[in-house]
Scaffold this active site. Structure first.
Site, PDB file in Angstrom:
ATOM      1  N   LYS A  55       2.335   5.863  -9.945  1.00 46.78           N
ATOM      2  CA  LYS A  55       2.377   4.749 -10.901  1.00 46.78           C
ATOM      3  C   LYS A  55       1.445   4.922 -12.096  1.00 46.78           C
ATOM      4  O   LYS A  55       1.652   4.295 -13.142  1.00 46.78           O
ATOM      5  CB  LYS A  55       2.053   3.443 -10.183  1.00 46.78           C
ATOM      6  N   SER A 314       5.848   9.207  -2.790  1.00 45.67           N
ATOM      7  CA  SER A 314       5.409   8.422  -3.943  1.00 45.67           C
ATOM      8  C   SER A 314       4.000   7.878  -3.851  1.00 45.67           C
ATOM      9  O   SER A 314       3.398   7.537  -4.867  1.00 45.67           O
ATOM     10  CB  SER A 314       6.383   7.267  -4.186  1.00 45.67           C
TER      11      SER A 314
END
Length: 512
Positions: A55, A314
Protein backbone atom coordinates in the site's frame (compact mmCIF):
# COMPACT_ATOMS: atom_id res chain seq x y z
CA UNK A 1 -13.09 11.47 -11.39
CA UNK A 2 -11.58 11.70 -14.88
CA UNK A 3 -11.57 8.40 -16.77
CA UNK A 4 -8.09 7.61 -18.05
CA UNK A 5 -7.16 5.50 -21.06
CA UNK A 6 -5.03 2.38 -20.63
CA UNK A 7 -2.18 4.11 -22.47
CA UNK A 8 -2.29 7.04 -20.02
CA UNK A 9 -2.20 4.59 -17.12
CA UNK A 10 0.81 2.89 -18.68
CA UNK A 11 2.64 6.22 -18.78
CA UNK A 12 1.60 7.04 -15.20
CA UNK A 13 2.83 3.67 -13.92
CA UNK A 14 6.19 4.03 -15.66
CA UNK A 15 6.59 7.47 -14.07
CA UNK A 16 5.08 6.67 -10.66
CA UNK A 17 6.94 8.14 -7.68
CA UNK A 18 7.08 5.07 -5.50
CA UNK A 19 10.78 4.32 -5.12
CA UNK A 20 11.47 7.28 -2.85
CA UNK A 21 10.04 5.06 -0.10
CA UNK A 22 9.16 1.66 -1.58
CA UNK A 23 11.44 -1.20 -2.57
CA UNK A 24 11.50 -3.40 -5.63
CA UNK A 25 10.50 -6.56 -3.80
CA UNK A 26 11.67 -10.07 -4.61
CA UNK A 27 9.95 -12.52 -6.94
CA UNK A 28 10.75 -15.77 -5.13
CA UNK A 29 10.37 -19.33 -6.34
CA UNK A 30 8.10 -21.27 -3.95
CA UNK A 31 9.97 -24.54 -4.33
CA UNK A 32 7.92 -26.75 -2.01
CA UNK A 33 4.60 -25.49 -3.32
CA UNK A 34 5.79 -25.80 -6.92
CA UNK A 35 6.72 -29.43 -6.37
CA UNK A 36 3.36 -30.20 -4.79
CA UNK A 37 1.31 -28.47 -7.49
CA UNK A 38 3.50 -29.54 -10.44
CA UNK A 39 3.70 -25.93 -11.63
CA UNK A 40 6.28 -23.17 -11.25
CA UNK A 41 4.85 -20.97 -8.46
CA UNK A 42 6.38 -17.55 -7.80
CA UNK A 43 5.72 -15.27 -4.83
CA UNK A 44 5.80 -11.50 -5.31
CA UNK A 45 6.99 -10.52 -1.85
CA UNK A 46 5.23 -7.27 -1.00
CA UNK A 47 5.54 -8.28 2.64
CA UNK A 48 9.15 -7.09 2.24
CA UNK A 49 8.16 -3.43 1.96
CA UNK A 50 9.20 -1.10 4.82
CA UNK A 51 5.57 -1.12 6.02
CA UNK A 52 5.18 -4.86 5.27
CA UNK A 53 2.58 -4.32 2.53
CA UNK A 54 2.25 -2.91 -1.00
CA UNK A 55 0.00 0.00 0.00
CA UNK A 56 2.92 2.38 0.42
CA UNK A 57 3.24 2.46 -3.40
CA UNK A 58 -0.14 4.02 -4.13
CA UNK A 59 -0.30 6.19 -1.02
CA UNK A 60 3.06 7.81 -1.64
CA UNK A 61 2.50 8.22 -5.39
CA UNK A 62 -0.71 10.13 -4.63
CA UNK A 63 0.60 12.26 -1.79
CA UNK A 64 3.90 13.12 -3.49
CA UNK A 65 1.90 14.66 -6.35
CA UNK A 66 -0.04 17.05 -4.08
CA UNK A 67 0.66 20.80 -4.02
CA UNK A 68 2.59 21.99 -0.96
CA UNK A 69 -0.38 24.06 0.19
CA UNK A 70 -2.52 20.93 0.21
CA UNK A 71 0.08 19.04 2.20
CA UNK A 72 0.24 21.83 4.77
CA UNK A 73 -3.52 21.50 5.38
CA UNK A 74 -3.03 17.80 6.03
CA UNK A 75 -4.76 14.69 4.77
CA UNK A 76 -7.39 12.22 5.94
CA UNK A 77 -7.62 8.52 5.14
CA UNK A 78 -9.91 5.62 5.98
CA UNK A 79 -8.50 2.12 6.06
CA UNK A 80 -8.83 -1.31 7.63
CA UNK A 81 -5.09 -1.15 8.17
CA UNK A 82 -2.51 -1.38 5.40
CA UNK A 83 -3.50 1.76 3.47
CA UNK A 84 -3.45 3.55 6.81
CA UNK A 85 0.17 2.52 7.35
CA UNK A 86 1.08 3.62 3.82
CA UNK A 87 -0.51 7.04 4.33
CA UNK A 88 1.15 7.44 7.74
CA UNK A 89 4.63 6.67 6.38
CA UNK A 90 4.08 8.91 3.35
CA UNK A 91 2.93 11.77 5.58
CA UNK A 92 6.02 11.30 7.75
CA UNK A 93 8.25 11.39 4.67
CA UNK A 94 6.54 14.48 3.22
CA UNK A 95 6.19 16.41 6.50
CA UNK A 96 2.41 16.32 6.38
CA UNK A 97 -0.12 15.81 9.19
CA UNK A 98 -2.38 12.78 8.68
CA UNK A 99 -5.57 11.71 10.44
CA UNK A 100 -6.32 8.06 9.81
CA UNK A 101 -9.73 6.59 10.55
CA UNK A 102 -9.77 2.84 11.16
CA UNK A 103 -12.56 0.45 12.17
CA UNK A 104 -12.58 -0.73 15.76
CA UNK A 105 -11.98 -4.24 14.44
CA UNK A 106 -8.63 -3.26 12.87
CA UNK A 107 -5.76 -5.50 14.06
CA UNK A 108 -3.76 -3.92 16.86
CA UNK A 109 -0.50 -4.48 14.95
CA UNK A 110 -1.78 -2.19 12.18
CA UNK A 111 -3.09 0.48 14.54
CA UNK A 112 0.23 0.57 16.38
CA UNK A 113 2.17 0.78 13.11
CA UNK A 114 0.15 3.84 12.02
CA UNK A 115 0.79 5.55 15.35
CA UNK A 116 4.52 4.80 15.18
CA UNK A 117 4.73 6.78 11.92
CA UNK A 118 3.21 9.77 13.71
CA UNK A 119 -0.34 9.81 12.30
CA UNK A 120 -3.39 10.42 14.47
CA UNK A 121 -5.64 7.35 14.66
CA UNK A 122 -9.39 7.49 15.22
CA UNK A 123 -11.23 4.18 15.66
CA UNK A 124 -14.75 4.34 14.26
CA UNK A 125 -17.31 1.66 13.32
CA UNK A 126 -17.06 -2.09 12.91
CA UNK A 127 -15.96 -2.18 9.26
CA UNK A 128 -14.12 -0.16 6.62
CA UNK A 129 -17.37 1.41 5.42
CA UNK A 130 -18.16 2.95 8.79
CA UNK A 131 -14.66 4.37 9.02
CA UNK A 132 -14.88 5.63 5.42
CA UNK A 133 -18.09 7.55 6.05
CA UNK A 134 -16.56 9.26 9.08
CA UNK A 135 -13.37 10.12 7.17
CA UNK A 136 -15.34 11.58 4.25
CA UNK A 137 -17.29 13.88 6.56
CA UNK A 138 -14.13 14.84 8.41
CA UNK A 139 -12.30 15.79 5.20
CA UNK A 140 -15.17 18.07 4.16
CA UNK A 141 -15.49 19.64 7.59
CA UNK A 142 -11.78 20.39 8.01
CA UNK A 143 -10.91 20.92 4.32
CA UNK A 144 -8.35 18.13 4.32
CA UNK A 145 -7.85 15.98 1.24
CA UNK A 146 -9.22 12.45 1.56
CA UNK A 147 -6.65 9.90 0.32
CA UNK A 148 -8.68 7.06 -1.16
CA UNK A 149 -7.41 3.53 -0.45
CA UNK A 150 -8.13 2.37 -4.01
CA UNK A 151 -10.46 4.51 -6.14
CA UNK A 152 -7.98 7.11 -7.42
CA UNK A 153 -5.89 7.02 -10.64
CA UNK A 154 -2.71 7.96 -8.77
CA UNK A 155 -3.28 5.18 -6.24
CA UNK A 156 -4.00 2.68 -9.03
CA UNK A 157 -0.85 3.76 -10.92
CA UNK A 158 1.27 3.36 -7.80
CA UNK A 159 -0.01 -0.16 -7.22
CA UNK A 160 0.50 -0.93 -10.92
CA UNK A 161 4.27 -0.83 -10.37
CA UNK A 162 3.85 -4.30 -8.82
CA UNK A 163 2.90 -5.62 -12.27
CA UNK A 164 5.77 -3.77 -13.89
CA UNK A 165 8.24 -5.44 -11.53
CA UNK A 166 6.76 -8.92 -12.01
CA UNK A 167 7.21 -8.83 -15.79
CA UNK A 168 10.71 -7.40 -15.45
CA UNK A 169 11.86 -9.90 -12.82
CA UNK A 170 10.44 -13.13 -14.21
CA UNK A 171 13.08 -15.15 -16.04
CA UNK A 172 10.40 -16.98 -18.05
CA UNK A 173 7.11 -15.82 -19.60
CA UNK A 174 4.39 -15.48 -16.96
CA UNK A 175 1.22 -17.48 -17.60
CA UNK A 176 -1.01 -16.03 -14.85
CA UNK A 177 -0.91 -13.54 -11.99
CA UNK A 178 -3.13 -14.09 -8.93
CA UNK A 179 -4.03 -10.94 -7.00
CA UNK A 180 -5.95 -10.29 -3.75
CA UNK A 181 -9.00 -8.12 -4.40
CA UNK A 182 -10.51 -5.71 -1.90
CA UNK A 183 -11.49 -2.37 -3.37
CA UNK A 184 -9.60 -3.30 -6.54
CA UNK A 185 -6.69 -0.84 -6.63
CA UNK A 186 -3.90 -3.41 -6.83
CA UNK A 187 -5.72 -5.65 -9.29
CA UNK A 188 -6.72 -2.73 -11.52
CA UNK A 189 -3.19 -1.30 -11.54
CA UNK A 190 -1.48 -4.59 -12.31
CA UNK A 191 -4.08 -5.53 -14.94
CA UNK A 192 -3.92 -2.24 -16.83
CA UNK A 193 -0.12 -2.48 -17.07
CA UNK A 194 0.24 -6.18 -17.85
CA UNK A 195 -2.53 -6.30 -20.46
CA UNK A 196 -0.75 -3.65 -22.53
CA UNK A 197 2.75 -5.08 -22.20
CA UNK A 198 1.99 -8.82 -22.29
CA UNK A 199 -1.72 -9.25 -23.08
CA UNK A 200 -1.49 -13.05 -23.05
CA UNK A 201 -0.88 -13.14 -19.29
CA UNK A 202 -4.05 -14.12 -17.41
CA UNK A 203 -5.02 -11.78 -14.60
CA UNK A 204 -6.98 -13.58 -11.88
CA UNK A 205 -8.52 -11.78 -8.92
CA UNK A 206 -8.99 -13.67 -5.66
CA UNK A 207 -11.56 -12.81 -2.98
CA UNK A 208 -12.82 -14.45 0.22
CA UNK A 209 -16.21 -16.10 -0.19
CA UNK A 210 -17.70 -13.70 2.36
CA UNK A 211 -16.09 -10.52 0.91
CA UNK A 212 -16.62 -10.89 -2.83
CA UNK A 213 -17.84 -7.43 -3.85
CA UNK A 214 -15.84 -7.32 -7.09
CA UNK A 215 -16.89 -10.80 -8.23
CA UNK A 216 -20.55 -10.01 -7.68
CA UNK A 217 -20.28 -6.57 -9.26
CA UNK A 218 -18.57 -7.81 -12.42
CA UNK A 219 -21.09 -10.63 -12.70
CA UNK A 220 -23.98 -8.16 -12.35
CA UNK A 221 -22.42 -5.61 -14.71
CA UNK A 222 -22.65 -2.85 -12.12
CA UNK A 223 -21.21 -2.00 -8.72
CA UNK A 224 -23.06 -3.76 -5.93
CA UNK A 225 -22.84 -3.03 -2.22
CA UNK A 226 -22.69 -6.02 0.10
CA UNK A 227 -24.84 -5.91 3.22
CA UNK A 228 -22.10 -7.53 5.26
CA UNK A 229 -18.51 -8.63 4.74
CA UNK A 230 -16.38 -11.15 6.57
CA UNK A 231 -13.31 -9.56 8.12
CA UNK A 232 -11.05 -12.55 8.63
CA UNK A 233 -9.05 -11.22 5.66
CA UNK A 234 -9.42 -7.66 6.96
CA UNK A 235 -7.16 -6.20 4.27
CA UNK A 236 -9.81 -6.90 1.61
CA UNK A 237 -12.96 -6.46 3.72
CA UNK A 238 -14.76 -3.94 1.48
CA UNK A 239 -18.52 -3.75 0.95
CA UNK A 240 -18.30 -1.82 -2.32
CA UNK A 241 -15.48 -1.55 -4.85
CA UNK A 242 -14.43 1.71 -6.47
CA UNK A 243 -15.94 3.16 -9.64
CA UNK A 244 -12.65 3.36 -11.51
CA UNK A 245 -11.32 0.07 -10.18
CA UNK A 246 -14.57 -1.63 -11.21
CA UNK A 247 -14.27 -0.22 -14.74
CA UNK A 248 -10.71 -1.44 -15.14
CA UNK A 249 -11.26 -4.83 -13.52
CA UNK A 250 -14.41 -5.46 -15.54
CA UNK A 251 -12.52 -4.81 -18.77
CA UNK A 252 -9.11 -6.32 -18.02
CA UNK A 253 -9.33 -9.07 -15.40
CA UNK A 254 -9.80 -12.51 -16.96
CA UNK A 255 -11.59 -14.14 -14.05
CA UNK A 256 -12.31 -14.00 -10.33
CA UNK A 257 -11.97 -16.84 -7.84
CA UNK A 258 -13.49 -17.05 -4.36
CA UNK A 259 -11.83 -19.01 -1.57
CA UNK A 260 -12.88 -20.12 1.91
CA UNK A 261 -11.40 -19.18 5.27
CA UNK A 262 -9.93 -22.66 5.59
CA UNK A 263 -8.24 -22.33 2.19
CA UNK A 264 -6.76 -18.97 3.22
CA UNK A 265 -5.40 -20.49 6.44
CA UNK A 266 -3.86 -23.35 4.47
CA UNK A 267 -2.22 -20.81 2.13
CA UNK A 268 -0.71 -18.92 5.10
CA UNK A 269 0.92 -22.20 6.12
CA UNK A 270 2.08 -22.90 2.55
CA UNK A 271 3.86 -19.54 2.36
CA UNK A 272 5.43 -20.04 5.78
CA UNK A 273 6.76 -23.46 4.79
CA UNK A 274 8.44 -22.00 1.68
CA UNK A 275 9.64 -18.65 3.07
CA UNK A 276 9.48 -18.89 6.89
CA UNK A 277 7.39 -15.72 6.72
CA UNK A 278 3.95 -15.31 8.25
CA UNK A 279 1.69 -13.28 5.97
CA UNK A 280 -1.69 -11.91 6.96
CA UNK A 281 -4.83 -13.62 5.61
CA UNK A 282 -5.29 -11.16 2.72
CA UNK A 283 -1.60 -11.65 1.88
CA UNK A 284 -2.25 -15.36 1.36
CA UNK A 285 -5.22 -14.91 -0.99
CA UNK A 286 -3.04 -15.19 -4.10
CA UNK A 287 -1.74 -18.64 -3.16
CA UNK A 288 -5.20 -19.77 -2.05
CA UNK A 289 -6.40 -18.68 -5.48
CA UNK A 290 -3.64 -20.59 -7.29
CA UNK A 291 -4.60 -23.80 -5.51
CA UNK A 292 -8.35 -23.33 -6.01
CA UNK A 293 -7.85 -22.46 -9.71
CA UNK A 294 -5.73 -25.54 -10.35
CA UNK A 295 -8.31 -27.72 -8.60
CA UNK A 296 -11.11 -26.21 -10.70
CA UNK A 297 -9.14 -26.87 -13.89
CA UNK A 298 -8.66 -30.47 -12.81
CA UNK A 299 -12.37 -30.85 -12.05
CA UNK A 300 -13.11 -29.66 -15.60
CA UNK A 301 -10.80 -32.28 -17.05
CA UNK A 302 -8.03 -29.83 -17.94
CA UNK A 303 -4.46 -30.72 -17.04
CA UNK A 304 -2.36 -27.71 -16.01
CA UNK A 305 1.33 -28.57 -15.63
CA UNK A 306 4.56 -26.63 -15.82
CA UNK A 307 2.97 -23.16 -15.95
CA UNK A 308 4.55 -20.04 -14.45
CA UNK A 309 2.03 -18.81 -11.88
CA UNK A 310 2.68 -15.66 -9.83
CA UNK A 311 0.88 -14.96 -6.53
CA UNK A 312 1.19 -11.53 -4.93
CA UNK A 313 1.83 -11.78 -1.18
CA UNK A 314 0.31 -8.42 -0.40
CA UNK A 315 1.12 -7.97 3.28
CA UNK A 316 2.35 -9.39 6.58
CA UNK A 317 0.73 -7.16 9.19
CA UNK A 318 -0.81 -9.89 11.31
CA UNK A 319 -1.74 -10.02 14.98
CA UNK A 320 0.19 -12.85 16.62
CA UNK A 321 -2.89 -14.11 18.48
CA UNK A 322 -4.59 -14.89 15.15
CA UNK A 323 -2.10 -17.66 14.48
CA UNK A 324 -4.00 -19.96 16.84
CA UNK A 325 -7.09 -19.77 14.66
CA UNK A 326 -5.07 -20.06 11.45
CA UNK A 327 -3.17 -23.13 12.64
CA UNK A 328 -6.40 -24.86 13.67
CA UNK A 329 -7.97 -24.33 10.27
CA UNK A 330 -4.94 -24.77 8.00
CA UNK A 331 -4.92 -28.57 8.01
CA UNK A 332 -8.64 -28.67 7.25
CA UNK A 333 -8.24 -26.13 4.46
CA UNK A 334 -5.56 -28.29 2.87
CA UNK A 335 -7.70 -31.39 3.47
CA UNK A 336 -4.92 -32.86 5.60
CA UNK A 337 -7.26 -33.37 8.54
CA UNK A 338 -10.69 -34.99 8.71
CA UNK A 339 -13.09 -34.34 11.58
CA UNK A 340 -15.42 -37.24 12.25
CA UNK A 341 -18.24 -38.10 14.65
CA UNK A 342 -18.22 -41.85 15.27
CA UNK A 343 -20.73 -43.85 17.31
CA UNK A 344 -19.30 -46.97 18.96
CA UNK A 345 -20.88 -49.63 21.18
CA UNK A 346 -20.57 -48.93 24.90
CA UNK A 347 -18.77 -52.15 25.78
CA UNK A 348 -15.21 -53.28 26.58
CA UNK A 349 -12.87 -53.38 23.61
CA UNK A 350 -14.78 -50.90 21.44
CA UNK A 351 -12.12 -48.19 21.71
CA UNK A 352 -9.37 -50.61 20.79
CA UNK A 353 -11.36 -51.92 17.84
CA UNK A 354 -12.05 -48.39 16.61
CA UNK A 355 -8.36 -47.47 16.79
CA UNK A 356 -7.43 -50.58 14.81
CA UNK A 357 -9.59 -49.36 11.93
CA UNK A 358 -8.00 -45.90 12.04
CA UNK A 359 -4.76 -47.71 11.25
CA UNK A 360 -1.47 -45.80 11.11
CA UNK A 361 -3.12 -42.43 10.63
CA UNK A 362 -2.10 -39.74 13.13
CA UNK A 363 -4.95 -38.84 15.47
CA UNK A 364 -4.87 -35.06 16.01
CA UNK A 365 -7.80 -34.85 18.41
CA UNK A 366 -9.87 -37.34 20.37
CA UNK A 367 -12.92 -36.51 22.49
CA UNK A 368 -15.15 -39.13 24.03
CA UNK A 369 -18.54 -38.76 25.73
CA UNK A 370 -20.73 -41.43 27.27
CA UNK A 371 -24.17 -41.27 25.63
CA UNK A 372 -26.25 -44.24 26.80
CA UNK A 373 -25.67 -47.73 28.16
CA UNK A 374 -25.66 -48.91 24.54
CA UNK A 375 -23.38 -46.44 22.75
CA UNK A 376 -20.82 -43.66 23.01
CA UNK A 377 -19.99 -40.80 20.64
CA UNK A 378 -16.44 -39.97 19.61
CA UNK A 379 -15.31 -36.62 18.18
CA UNK A 380 -12.03 -37.34 16.42
CA UNK A 381 -9.56 -35.49 14.20
CA UNK A 382 -7.51 -37.70 11.87
CA UNK A 383 -4.56 -36.71 9.69
CA UNK A 384 -5.00 -37.67 6.03
CA UNK A 385 -2.88 -37.41 2.88
CA UNK A 386 -5.41 -37.30 0.04
CA UNK A 387 -8.77 -35.53 -0.26
CA UNK A 388 -10.68 -38.70 -1.15
CA UNK A 389 -9.28 -40.47 1.91
CA UNK A 390 -12.07 -39.02 4.07
CA UNK A 391 -14.81 -40.75 2.12
CA UNK A 392 -12.90 -44.04 2.12
CA UNK A 393 -12.40 -43.89 5.89
CA UNK A 394 -16.06 -43.09 6.54
CA UNK A 395 -17.12 -46.00 4.32
CA UNK A 396 -14.73 -48.36 6.10
CA UNK A 397 -16.00 -47.42 9.58
CA UNK A 398 -19.61 -47.69 8.49
CA UNK A 399 -18.98 -51.15 7.03
CA UNK A 400 -17.81 -52.50 10.40
CA UNK A 401 -20.80 -51.16 12.33
CA UNK A 402 -19.49 -47.76 13.46
CA UNK A 403 -21.99 -45.08 12.27
CA UNK A 404 -19.85 -42.13 11.13
CA UNK A 405 -20.51 -38.53 10.12
CA UNK A 406 -17.99 -36.37 8.24
CA UNK A 407 -17.87 -33.03 10.09
CA UNK A 408 -14.88 -31.59 8.22
CA UNK A 409 -16.99 -28.81 6.68
CA UNK A 410 -19.27 -28.28 9.68
CA UNK A 411 -18.60 -24.82 11.14
CA UNK A 412 -20.16 -25.61 14.53
CA UNK A 413 -17.85 -28.61 14.84
CA UNK A 414 -14.71 -26.68 13.86
CA UNK A 415 -15.34 -23.49 15.82
CA UNK A 416 -17.22 -24.67 18.89
CA UNK A 417 -17.83 -28.38 19.49
CA UNK A 418 -14.19 -29.45 19.43
CA UNK A 419 -13.75 -27.29 22.57
CA UNK A 420 -17.00 -28.34 24.23
CA UNK A 421 -17.39 -32.11 23.84
CA UNK A 422 -18.28 -33.63 27.20
CA UNK A 423 -20.82 -31.06 28.39
CA UNK A 424 -24.43 -32.20 28.57
CA UNK A 425 -27.39 -30.98 30.57
CA UNK A 426 -30.07 -33.65 31.04
CA UNK A 427 -33.68 -32.65 31.47
CA UNK A 428 -33.54 -29.33 29.60
CA UNK A 429 -36.78 -28.37 27.92
CA UNK A 430 -37.41 -26.20 24.87
CA UNK A 431 -33.70 -25.64 24.17
CA UNK A 432 -32.81 -24.10 20.80
CA UNK A 433 -29.25 -23.55 19.58
CA UNK A 434 -28.08 -20.55 17.54
CA UNK A 435 -24.72 -19.43 16.16
CA UNK A 436 -24.11 -15.67 16.09
CA UNK A 437 -21.41 -13.47 14.58
CA UNK A 438 -20.43 -10.39 16.56
CA UNK A 439 -17.80 -7.73 15.72
CA UNK A 440 -14.44 -8.73 17.21
CA UNK A 441 -13.66 -5.59 19.20
CA UNK A 442 -13.35 -4.54 22.82
CA UNK A 443 -16.74 -4.61 24.52
CA UNK A 444 -18.51 -6.49 21.74
CA UNK A 445 -19.17 -9.61 23.84
CA UNK A 446 -20.61 -7.53 26.69
CA UNK A 447 -22.84 -5.68 24.23
CA UNK A 448 -24.06 -8.98 22.84
CA UNK A 449 -24.94 -10.25 26.31
CA UNK A 450 -26.70 -6.96 27.07
CA UNK A 451 -28.80 -7.52 23.96
CA UNK A 452 -29.76 -10.97 25.20
CA UNK A 453 -30.80 -9.39 28.48
CA UNK A 454 -32.78 -11.37 31.03
CA UNK A 455 -35.81 -12.14 28.90
CA UNK A 456 -34.60 -15.63 27.96
CA UNK A 457 -32.79 -18.35 29.84
CA UNK A 458 -29.34 -19.12 28.41
CA UNK A 459 -28.67 -22.88 28.52
CA UNK A 460 -25.35 -23.07 26.66
CA UNK A 461 -22.76 -20.49 25.70
CA UNK A 462 -19.41 -20.75 23.91
CA UNK A 463 -17.26 -17.90 22.61
CA UNK A 464 -13.64 -17.87 21.49
CA UNK A 465 -11.48 -14.89 20.55
CA UNK A 466 -10.01 -15.14 17.04
CA UNK A 467 -8.12 -11.87 16.63
CA UNK A 468 -9.63 -9.62 13.97
CA UNK A 469 -12.18 -12.13 12.75
CA UNK A 470 -15.86 -11.94 13.65
CA UNK A 471 -16.47 -13.36 17.10
CA UNK A 472 -18.35 -16.65 16.84
CA UNK A 473 -20.85 -17.37 19.58
CA UNK A 474 -22.75 -20.62 20.05
CA UNK A 475 -25.71 -20.04 22.34
CA UNK A 476 -28.44 -22.27 23.72
CA UNK A 477 -31.68 -20.53 24.70
CA UNK A 478 -34.77 -22.01 26.35
CA UNK A 479 -37.78 -20.90 24.32
CA UNK A 480 -41.08 -22.23 25.74
CA UNK A 481 -44.10 -22.32 23.38
CA UNK A 482 -45.66 -19.22 24.92
CA UNK A 483 -42.47 -17.23 24.29
CA UNK A 484 -41.93 -18.04 20.61
CA UNK A 485 -43.50 -14.85 19.26
CA UNK A 486 -41.42 -12.65 21.56
CA UNK A 487 -38.30 -14.64 20.66
CA UNK A 488 -38.85 -14.10 16.93
CA UNK A 489 -39.04 -10.37 17.60
CA UNK A 490 -35.86 -10.53 19.66
CA UNK A 491 -33.94 -12.20 16.81
CA UNK A 492 -35.32 -9.74 14.29
CA UNK A 493 -34.17 -6.74 16.34
CA UNK A 494 -30.86 -8.15 17.57
CA UNK A 495 -28.77 -6.70 14.74
CA UNK A 496 -26.32 -9.61 14.50
CA UNK A 497 -26.00 -12.29 11.86
CA UNK A 498 -27.34 -15.59 13.18
CA UNK A 499 -28.25 -19.12 12.19
CA UNK A 500 -30.27 -21.76 14.02
CA UNK A 501 -28.21 -24.89 14.74
CA UNK A 502 -30.76 -26.94 16.69
CA UNK A 503 -30.85 -29.49 13.87
CA UNK A 504 -27.07 -29.67 13.51
CA UNK A 505 -25.86 -33.26 14.05
CA UNK A 506 -22.97 -31.98 16.18
CA UNK A 507 -25.48 -30.63 18.72
CA UNK A 508 -27.49 -33.85 18.68
CA UNK A 509 -24.46 -36.11 19.15
CA UNK A 510 -22.32 -34.17 21.60
CA UNK A 511 -24.15 -31.31 23.29
CA UNK A 512 -27.89 -31.99 23.63
Amino acid sequence: MTTKSPHTYLTDILNARVYDVARETALDHARLLSDRLDNHVLLKREDQQPVFCYKIRGAYNKMASLPKAQLRRGVVAASAGNHAIGVAMSAHQLGCRAIVVMPQTAPAVKVEAVERWGAEVRLVGDSFDGASEYATNLSRRENRLLISPFDDPAIIAGQGTVGMEILKQSLNPVDAIFLPVGGGGLTAGVAVYVKQVQPGVRIIGVEPEDSDAMYRSVKAGRRLKLKQVGIFADGVAVKQVGKETFRLCRDMVDEFIRVSTDEICAAVKDIFEDTRTLVEPSGALGIAGVKRWLKEQEDRGRTVRGKNLVAVCSGANINFDRLRHISERAEIGERREAILAVTIPERPGSFRRFCSFIGNRQVSEFNYRYATDECAHIFVGVQIKERDEIEKLVTKLESVGFPTLDLTDNEVAKVHARHMVGGRAPGLEHERIFSFEIPERVGALREFLDQLGSNFNITLFHYRHHGADFGRVLCGIAVPPEGRTAFKGFLRNLGYSYREETGNPVYRLFLS
